[in-house]
Enzyme design. Sequence first.
Site, PDB file in Angstrom:
ATOM      1  N   ARG A 112      82.895  77.536  49.005  1.00  0.00           N
ATOM      2  CA  ARG A 112      83.723  76.347  48.711  1.00  0.00           C
ATOM      3  C   ARG A 112      85.082  76.376  49.404  1.00  0.00           C
ATOM      4  O   ARG A 112      86.018  75.709  49.001  1.00  0.00           O
ATOM      5  CB  ARG A 112      83.924  76.163  47.197  1.00  0.00           C
ATOM      6  CG  ARG A 112      82.654  75.907  46.457  1.00  0.00           C
ATOM      7  CD  ARG A 112      82.913  75.053  45.225  1.00  0.00           C
ATOM      8  NE  ARG A 112      81.678  74.840  44.499  1.00  0.00           N
ATOM      9  CZ  ARG A 112      81.336  75.534  43.422  1.00  0.00           C
ATOM     10  NH1 ARG A 112      82.152  76.430  42.922  1.00  0.00           N
ATOM     11  NH2 ARG A 112      80.194  75.289  42.821  1.00  0.00           N
ATOM     12  N   LYS A 134      90.042  67.229  60.544  1.00  0.00           N
ATOM     13  CA  LYS A 134      88.703  66.646  60.612  1.00  0.00           C
ATOM     14  C   LYS A 134      87.726  67.723  61.055  1.00  0.00           C
ATOM     15  O   LYS A 134      87.960  68.399  62.069  1.00  0.00           O
ATOM     16  CB  LYS A 134      88.660  65.487  61.618  1.00  0.00           C
ATOM     17  CG  LYS A 134      89.130  64.181  61.031  1.00  0.00           C
ATOM     18  CD  LYS A 134      88.826  63.042  61.976  1.00  0.00           C
ATOM     19  CE  LYS A 134      89.242  61.724  61.377  1.00  0.00           C
ATOM     20  NZ  LYS A 134      89.086  60.608  62.323  1.00  0.00           N
ATOM     21  N   GLU A 176      92.926  61.747  75.714  1.00  0.00           N
ATOM     22  CA  GLU A 176      93.495  61.634  74.360  1.00  0.00           C
ATOM     23  C   GLU A 176      95.022  61.496  74.428  1.00  0.00           C
ATOM     24  O   GLU A 176      95.621  60.798  73.619  1.00  0.00           O
ATOM     25  CB  GLU A 176      93.131  62.856  73.501  1.00  0.00           C
ATOM     26  CG  GLU A 176      91.673  62.943  73.087  1.00  0.00           C
ATOM     27  CD  GLU A 176      91.292  61.959  71.954  1.00  0.00           C
ATOM     28  OE1 GLU A 176      92.163  61.238  71.437  1.00  0.00           O
ATOM     29  OE2 GLU A 176      90.095  61.903  71.625  1.00  0.00           O
ATOM     30  N   LYS A 223     100.651  62.968  65.774  1.00  0.00           N
ATOM     31  CA  LYS A 223      99.494  63.165  64.901  1.00  0.00           C
ATOM     32  C   LYS A 223      99.927  63.582  63.495  1.00  0.00           C
ATOM     33  O   LYS A 223      99.374  63.122  62.489  1.00  0.00           O
ATOM     34  CB  LYS A 223      98.556  64.211  65.499  1.00  0.00           C
ATOM     35  CG  LYS A 223      97.321  64.425  64.671  1.00  0.00           C
ATOM     36  CD  LYS A 223      96.059  64.412  65.440  1.00  0.00           C
ATOM     37  CE  LYS A 223      94.869  64.327  64.506  1.00  0.00           C
ATOM     38  NZ  LYS A 223      93.643  64.762  65.107  1.00  0.00           N
ATOM     39  N   GLU A 233      92.105  59.049  56.276  1.00  0.00           N
ATOM     40  CA  GLU A 233      91.734  57.876  57.065  1.00  0.00           C
ATOM     41  C   GLU A 233      91.374  56.659  56.205  1.00  0.00           C
ATOM     42  O   GLU A 233      90.349  56.018  56.419  1.00  0.00           O
ATOM     43  CB  GLU A 233      90.571  58.216  58.014  1.00  0.00           C
ATOM     44  CG  GLU A 233      90.518  57.296  59.217  1.00  0.00           C
ATOM     45  CD  GLU A 233      89.517  57.766  60.262  1.00  0.00           C
ATOM     46  OE1 GLU A 233      89.909  58.587  61.104  1.00  0.00           O
ATOM     47  OE2 GLU A 233      88.364  57.314  60.236  1.00  0.00           O
ATOM     48  N   ARG A 237      95.397  56.048  59.690  1.00  0.00           N
ATOM     49  CA  ARG A 237      94.846  57.059  60.596  1.00  0.00           C
ATOM     50  C   ARG A 237      93.830  56.481  61.573  1.00  0.00           C
ATOM     51  O   ARG A 237      93.570  57.046  62.631  1.00  0.00           O
ATOM     52  CB  ARG A 237      94.235  58.211  59.779  1.00  0.00           C
ATOM     53  CG  ARG A 237      93.791  59.369  60.666  1.00  0.00           C
ATOM     54  CD  ARG A 237      93.454  60.610  59.892  1.00  0.00           C
ATOM     55  NE  ARG A 237      92.989  61.658  60.785  1.00  0.00           N
ATOM     56  CZ  ARG A 237      92.909  62.930  60.478  1.00  0.00           C
ATOM     57  NH1 ARG A 237      93.283  63.337  59.284  1.00  0.00           N
ATOM     58  NH2 ARG A 237      92.477  63.811  61.347  1.00  0.00           N
ATOM     59  N   ASN A 241      91.875  56.339  66.426  1.00  0.00           N
ATOM     60  CA  ASN A 241      90.567  56.078  67.038  1.00  0.00           C
ATOM     61  C   ASN A 241      90.633  55.015  68.128  1.00  0.00           C
ATOM     62  O   ASN A 241      89.595  54.488  68.541  1.00  0.00           O
ATOM     63  CB  ASN A 241      89.568  55.657  65.961  1.00  0.00           C
ATOM     64  CG  ASN A 241      89.284  56.793  65.004  1.00  0.00           C
ATOM     65  OD1 ASN A 241      89.079  57.925  65.437  1.00  0.00           O
ATOM     66  ND2 ASN A 241      89.319  56.531  63.725  1.00  0.00           N
ATOM     67  N   HIS A 244      87.984  54.788  70.755  1.00  0.00           N
ATOM     68  CA  HIS A 244      86.881  55.642  70.325  1.00  0.00           C
ATOM     69  C   HIS A 244      85.620  54.880  69.921  1.00  0.00           C
ATOM     70  O   HIS A 244      84.523  55.433  70.021  1.00  0.00           O
ATOM     71  CB  HIS A 244      87.315  56.553  69.173  1.00  0.00           C
ATOM     72  CG  HIS A 244      88.140  57.716  69.628  1.00  0.00           C
ATOM     73  ND1 HIS A 244      89.355  57.570  70.253  1.00  0.00           N
ATOM     74  CD2 HIS A 244      87.924  59.054  69.551  1.00  0.00           C
ATOM     75  CE1 HIS A 244      89.849  58.755  70.534  1.00  0.00           C
ATOM     76  NE2 HIS A 244      88.999  59.678  70.130  1.00  0.00           N
ATOM     77  N   HIS A 248      82.736  56.458  71.750  1.00  0.00           N
ATOM     78  CA  HIS A 248      81.654  57.217  71.106  1.00  0.00           C
ATOM     79  C   HIS A 248      80.294  56.640  71.487  1.00  0.00           C
ATOM     80  O   HIS A 248      79.333  57.383  71.681  1.00  0.00           O
ATOM     81  CB  HIS A 248      81.805  57.184  69.584  1.00  0.00           C
ATOM     82  CG  HIS A 248      82.779  58.218  69.070  1.00  0.00           C
ATOM     83  ND1 HIS A 248      83.296  58.180  67.802  1.00  0.00           N
ATOM     84  CD2 HIS A 248      83.323  59.312  69.654  1.00  0.00           C
ATOM     85  CE1 HIS A 248      84.113  59.209  67.626  1.00  0.00           C
ATOM     86  NE2 HIS A 248      84.144  59.908  68.735  1.00  0.00           N
ATOM     87  N   HIS A 261      84.437  63.498  76.628  1.00  0.00           N
ATOM     88  CA  HIS A 261      84.971  62.676  75.544  1.00  0.00           C
ATOM     89  C   HIS A 261      86.167  61.847  76.044  1.00  0.00           C
ATOM     90  O   HIS A 261      86.247  60.644  75.811  1.00  0.00           O
ATOM     91  CB  HIS A 261      85.391  63.588  74.382  1.00  0.00           C
ATOM     92  CG  HIS A 261      85.984  62.851  73.230  1.00  0.00           C
ATOM     93  ND1 HIS A 261      85.264  61.943  72.482  1.00  0.00           N
ATOM     94  CD2 HIS A 261      87.239  62.856  72.705  1.00  0.00           C
ATOM     95  CE1 HIS A 261      86.041  61.429  71.539  1.00  0.00           C
ATOM     96  NE2 HIS A 261      87.245  61.960  71.660  1.00  0.00           N
TER      97      HIS A 261
END
Length: 341
Positions: A112, A134, A176, A223, A233, A237, A241, A244, A248, A261
Amino acid sequence: MSEIRVNTSKAYSVYIESEPIESLRKKFLPENSKYLAVISEKVEKLYGRLLNIPKSNKYVLKDGEEQKNFKNYLSILDRAFKLRLTRKDSFIAIGGGVVGDLTGFAASTYMRGIKYIQVPTTLLACVDSSVGGKTAINTKYGKNLIGCFYQPDVVYINPMFLKTLDEKQYKSGLGEVIKYGFIEKNCFGDYNLLNFLSEKQTQIINRDEKTLSDLIHICINLKKSVTERDEREADLRRVLNFGHTFGHAIERITNYKKYTHGEAVVEGIRYAFELALKKGMADESYRFFALDLIKKYGYKELPKFDTDKMNNLMKLDKKANSSGICFVLPCEYATVKICEI
Ligand code: GLY
């Protein structure tokens, strides 16, 4: 050494310092500590001797997005159990975004949650994925579709690693960085990163150490500012993206093999400007400025993709909902808006 404190639900420090690998090693591998280091194969080849991590404590991960899979996730947990790691011990990610996301996800579920240290070695990981918590693995349905938010305990950024980064990966990270320029005001920044990118283009392309360190500082601060306000998010946030949604889908349609990417994100930025122009949100001169900046950094326009296939893939995006696909679109200088289309 400079320190940026990120005050999310778990507060942690991001240290940025150019230093010999041996002295960095002493920081993240203190003596008598128990750990499992997940390290990228390329980093192991280049720095394995200097890092000097015992074989039993390291899990070497091949490169490539496809490595962020369930099999590697289970193998990492298996190694941790064999090492009898407890929650007081740590997982250490040494590599790029793939290593960081996978290790973070394994760390978040092992008993955990175990301590988790990030040592990013690519530009993309330094400016983006190592900070913000993330974590994820990919599935056949898409990228990052299984994962959670799990903040690291500490991040050590050493720009020296970037000297040996291959050109393709370096440019992927720059994608990025360019993204941050277009969203800076939403991130409450006051650096004029777009101007920095225009003026310092030669130094950035030549990987000048001081310029790179400044660039990393700016991006991490942007960031930090966003993730502190919206860690999970819910809203703000999503601006991270930018580029993205389309990006993606490009990665998916080309099986993560053809474009990096960053290249896909830059194409997504181009597409976002086109859409914003059509919707009257951004004007032609801003679009011209954006396309010119992208071109100056050597990103060529990609071929057109099948529209129906792209739309279907974008509907699978985590940000999509029943009322539409969520796009982050440019409006004014360094400012974007979230729109459902
Ligand atoms: N890379 C986008 C985010 O961390 O939210």
